[in-house]
Design a protein around this motif. Structure first.
Motif, PDB file in Angstrom:
ATOM      1  N   ASP A   1       8.056  -8.165  21.441  1.00 31.63           N
ATOM      2  CA  ASP A   1       7.823  -7.866  22.855  1.00 31.63           C
ATOM      3  C   ASP A   1       8.842  -6.889  23.421  1.00 31.63           C
ATOM      4  O   ASP A   1       8.546  -6.165  24.374  1.00 31.63           O
ATOM      5  N   SER A   2      10.043  -6.877  22.833  1.00 28.44           N
ATOM      6  CA  SER A   2      11.044  -5.942  23.334  1.00 28.44           C
ATOM      7  C   SER A   2      10.693  -4.505  22.926  1.00 28.44           C
ATOM      8  O   SER A   2      11.120  -3.549  23.553  1.00 28.44           O
ATOM      9  N   ILE A   3       9.902  -4.368  21.872  1.00 27.48           N
ATOM     10  CA  ILE A   3       9.539  -3.024  21.410  1.00 27.48           C
ATOM     11  C   ILE A   3       8.340  -2.476  22.182  1.00 27.48           C
ATOM     12  O   ILE A   3       8.328  -1.340  22.633  1.00 27.48           O
ATOM     13  N   TRP A   4       7.326  -3.326  22.338  1.00 27.24           N
ATOM     14  CA  TRP A   4       6.068  -2.901  22.974  1.00 27.24           C
ATOM     15  C   TRP A   4       5.352  -4.165  23.406  1.00 27.24           C
ATOM     16  O   TRP A   4       4.764  -4.860  22.575  1.00 27.24           O
ATOM     17  N   PRO A   5       5.428  -4.516  24.680  1.00 26.26           N
ATOM     18  CA  PRO A   5       5.018  -5.860  25.101  1.00 26.26           C
ATOM     19  C   PRO A   5       3.506  -6.067  25.237  1.00 26.26           C
ATOM     20  O   PRO A   5       3.054  -6.611  26.229  1.00 26.26           O
ATOM     21  N   HIS A   6       2.733  -5.608  24.253  1.00 32.82           N
ATOM     22  CA  HIS A   6       1.282  -5.785  24.329  1.00 32.82           C
ATOM     23  C   HIS A   6       0.765  -6.387  23.035  1.00 32.82           C
ATOM     24  O   HIS A   6       0.362  -5.665  22.117  1.00 32.82           O
ATOM     25  N   PRO A   7       0.761  -7.714  22.929  1.00 30.81           N
ATOM     26  CA  PRO A   7       0.421  -8.375  21.667  1.00 30.81           C
ATOM     27  C   PRO A   7      -0.996  -8.110  21.188  1.00 30.81           C
ATOM     28  O   PRO A   7      -1.288  -8.326  20.018  1.00 30.81           O
ATOM     29  N   GLU A   8      -1.869  -7.610  22.069  1.00 25.01           N
ATOM     30  CA  GLU A   8      -3.260  -7.433  21.633  1.00 25.01           C
ATOM     31  C   GLU A   8      -3.373  -6.439  20.468  1.00 25.01           C
ATOM     32  O   GLU A   8      -4.296  -6.511  19.678  1.00 25.01           O
ATOM     33  N   ILE A   9      -2.379  -5.555  20.318  1.00 22.75           N
ATOM     34  CA  ILE A   9      -2.466  -4.564  19.235  1.00 22.75           C
ATOM     35  C   ILE A   9      -2.237  -5.217  17.867  1.00 22.75           C
ATOM     36  O   ILE A   9      -2.639  -4.673  16.836  1.00 22.75           O
ATOM     37  N   ASP A  10      -1.634  -6.416  17.847  1.00 24.27           N
ATOM     38  CA  ASP A  10      -1.317  -7.077  16.577  1.00 24.27           C
ATOM     39  C   ASP A  10      -2.563  -7.410  15.756  1.00 24.27           C
ATOM     40  O   ASP A  10      -2.502  -7.472  14.529  1.00 24.27           O
ATOM     41  N   ALA A  11      -3.676  -7.680  16.432  1.00 25.52           N
ATOM     42  CA  ALA A  11      -4.869  -8.121  15.714  1.00 25.52           C
ATOM     43  C   ALA A  11      -6.029  -7.143  15.888  1.00 25.52           C
ATOM     44  O   ALA A  11      -7.150  -7.438  15.498  1.00 25.52           O
ATOM     45  N   ALA A  12      -5.752  -5.980  16.468  1.00 19.83           N
ATOM     46  CA  ALA A  12      -6.832  -5.032  16.749  1.00 19.83           C
ATOM     47  C   ALA A  12      -6.887  -3.943  15.676  1.00 19.83           C
ATOM     48  O   ALA A  12      -5.862  -3.586  15.108  1.00 19.83           O
ATOM     49  N   PRO A  13      -8.098  -3.400  15.413  1.00 19.15           N
ATOM     50  CA  PRO A  13      -8.177  -2.239  14.528  1.00 19.15           C
ATOM     51  C   PRO A  13      -7.380  -1.094  15.159  1.00 19.15           C
ATOM     52  O   PRO A  13      -7.453  -0.898  16.372  1.00 19.15           O
ATOM     53  N   VAL A  14      -6.620  -0.384  14.333  1.00 18.39           N
ATOM     54  CA  VAL A  14      -5.768   0.665  14.884  1.00 18.39           C
ATOM     55  C   VAL A  14      -6.126   2.040  14.314  1.00 18.39           C
ATOM     56  O   VAL A  14      -6.612   2.150  13.193  1.00 18.39           O
ATOM     57  N   VAL A  15      -5.892   3.061  15.129  1.00 15.37           N
ATOM     58  CA  VAL A  15      -6.115   4.447  14.693  1.00 15.37           C
ATOM     59  C   VAL A  15      -4.894   5.290  15.060  1.00 15.37           C
ATOM     60  O   VAL A  15      -4.267   5.046  16.087  1.00 15.37           O
ATOM     61  N   PRO A  16      -4.599   6.279  14.220  1.00 16.24           N
ATOM     62  CA  PRO A  16      -3.506   7.186  14.585  1.00 16.24           C
ATOM     63  C   PRO A  16      -3.932   8.038  15.773  1.00 16.24           C
ATOM     64  O   PRO A  16      -5.123   8.253  15.982  1.00 16.24           O
ATOM     65  N   ARG A  17      -2.999   8.500  16.556  1.00 18.57           N
ATOM     66  CA  ARG A  17      -3.359   9.477  17.583  1.00 18.57           C
ATOM     67  C   ARG A  17      -2.487  10.712  17.390  1.00 18.57           C
ATOM     68  O   ARG A  17      -1.448  10.653  16.740  1.00 18.57           O
ATOM     69  N   ASP A  18      -2.978  11.825  17.924  1.00 13.81           N
ATOM     70  CA  ASP A  18      -2.286  13.082  17.688  1.00 13.81           C
ATOM     71  C   ASP A  18      -0.850  12.980  18.158  1.00 13.81           C
ATOM     72  O   ASP A  18      -0.606  12.619  19.301  1.00 13.81           O
ATOM     73  N   PRO A  19       0.070  13.301  17.254  1.00 12.08           N
ATOM     74  CA  PRO A  19       1.458  13.248  17.686  1.00 12.08           C
ATOM     75  C   PRO A  19       1.747  14.372  18.674  1.00 12.08           C
ATOM     76  O   PRO A  19       1.350  15.509  18.454  1.00 12.08           O
ATOM     77  N   GLY A  20       2.363  14.038  19.750  1.00 10.84           N
ATOM     78  CA  GLY A  20       2.807  15.060  20.682  1.00 10.84           C
ATOM     79  C   GLY A  20       4.125  15.609  20.168  1.00 10.84           C
ATOM     80  O   GLY A  20       4.556  15.258  19.082  1.00 10.84           O
TER      81      GLY A  20
END
Lengths: 256, 134
Positions: free
Chosen positions: A145-164
């Motif tokens: 949670d200290s890194i990114w306080p949104h636990p929903e990403i832990d169990a969701a399918p993930v995709v890369p996004r364009d690096p800025g």
């Protein structure tokens, strides 16, 4: 603080119980009130950690289970038969134990049961005092949670996004990103890489915080209407920090 | 082929050793520890040293291969071998452990500045890290 995880576990530790504690997201095996093994559907087992890398051929693992499983000494047998070093087994097994224990001790609404006398075929590798396991599970939750306080990403399918512009993924994060195809969840990726699931969750949350990964499925419902930007916005800077803006937008969206 | 406890005991035999631990640098987990630890909390210590180790093991400044192909023998294995922190509270040697499965583990040796010998300790800890996973 320890009782915040599971009051039942505190009692079982005090009475030096032997058996298996079954909860919604996994199970803890106790011997004399100490944790000897843990399992969770979210965490790759010792077999996956050892075979995904090719350290142990799948047949070698199965032979060991067939030969020593009944005696509940698979761990010891892997070392005694020369398939694995003692240090290797302990490091890998402890990694798997704390990994599965983190998921098993996640707060849950379902029943917690304890079955006395039940043991695990892996046997005794390196028992860990129960309070240590509980403390570590709490620390892990707080760290994520200290890194990114949104636990929903832990169990969701993930995709890369364009690096800025800005820093790209690190060495190990890049291997996680390469497997993020919009279908696999972080635990799926961990299993393919033969890494503990929690370590992969850390990488995914760090990637999310850096604006390098996103969940494939957006929350359902009509997309929120975006108000038109005030006219002065483009004049602020010719070189906006896109990565920072994305993180801001994500954080705002997550709180709305 | 020593286990974790044997490895930690041998680390404490290194002249000047005050404490030793084995840590997973991705998660910050203290896999095992022995002796004293700076601040007296081995678990907090593991989490902090893990942060430092992760930076070194992950960031491209330390991990990219040299462009002239000069990676020869050093090109194999882990990109970073060890870290040494010279501090008022002693010397810290963080030695990465190379395993044949996917892991992120290091050995941390905390040495007394007066009685410890950094060069000797570095060699001993390298040897121990290798034997830990034999």
């Amino acid at each position: 603080m320890a009782s915040a995880v599971s009051p039942m576990l505190v009692r079982l530790t005090e009475e030096k119980a032997t058996g298996v504690l079954v909860r919604d997201h996994g199970a803890l095996y106790l011997v004399d009130g100490e944790v000897v093994h843990a399992e969770s559907p979210a965490a790759p087992g010792l077999d996956v950690l050892l075979t995904a890398s090719g350290r142990l051929p799948r047949e070698g693992w199965e032979e060991a289970v067939a030969e020593a499983g009944v005696r509940r000494e698979v761990g010891r047998h892997l070392v005694a038969s020369g398939r694995l070093g003692c240090g290797e087994l302990e490091i890998c097994h402890l990694g798997a134990l704390f990994d599965a224990a983190y998921f098993a001790l996640t707060p849950c609404s379902g029943p917690t049961r304890f079955r006395y006398g039940v043991g695990h075929w892996i046997g005794r590798v390196r028992p860990v005092p129960t309070p240590v396991v509980e403390r570590e599970a709490l620390r892990r939750g707080a760290l994520l949670d200290s890194i990114w306080p949104h636990p929903e990403i832990d169990a969701a399918p993930v995709v890369p996004r364009d690096p800025g512009p800005g820093r790209g993924p690190t060495r190990r994060q890049a291997t996680v990103l390469a497997l993020a195809d919009g279908v696999r969840t972080p635990p799926d990726i961990a299993r393919m890489l033969g890494r503990p699931a929690f370590n992969t969750l850390l990488d995914v949350r760090r990637l999310a915080a850096a604006g390098l990964v996103d969940t494939a499925v957006r929350p359902s419902g009509p997309p929120p209407e975006r108000p038109a930007l005030p006219a002065w916005v483009p004049e602020v800077s010719d070189d906006p920090d896109i990565a920072l803006l994305r993180r801001l937008r994500d954080a705002l969206e997550a709180t709305l | 082929m020593p286990g974790i406890d044997e490895c930690l005991l041998q680390a404490m035999v290194v002249p000047g050793a005050r404490g030793a631990s084995i840590v997973d640098w991705t998660s910050g987990l203290a896999i095992g520890s022995i002796g004293d630890s700076p601040g007296g909390d081995p678990e907090a210590n593991a989490a902090e040293t893990a942060e430092l180790a992760r930076m070194a093991a992950e960031y491209t400044s330390f991990t990219t291969r040299t462009a002239d192909g000069g990676d020869g023998e050093l090109g194999k294995g882990l990109p970073v071998e060890d870290l040494i922190v010279t501090a008022h509270n002693g010397y810290h040697i963080i030695r990465f452990v190379e395993t044949d499965f996917d892991s992120s583990v290091f050995l941390h040796l905390w040495l007394d500045r007066d009685t410890g010998n950094l060069a000797l300790a570095r060699l001993r800890i390298a040897d121990l890290a290798e034997r830990l996973v034999l």
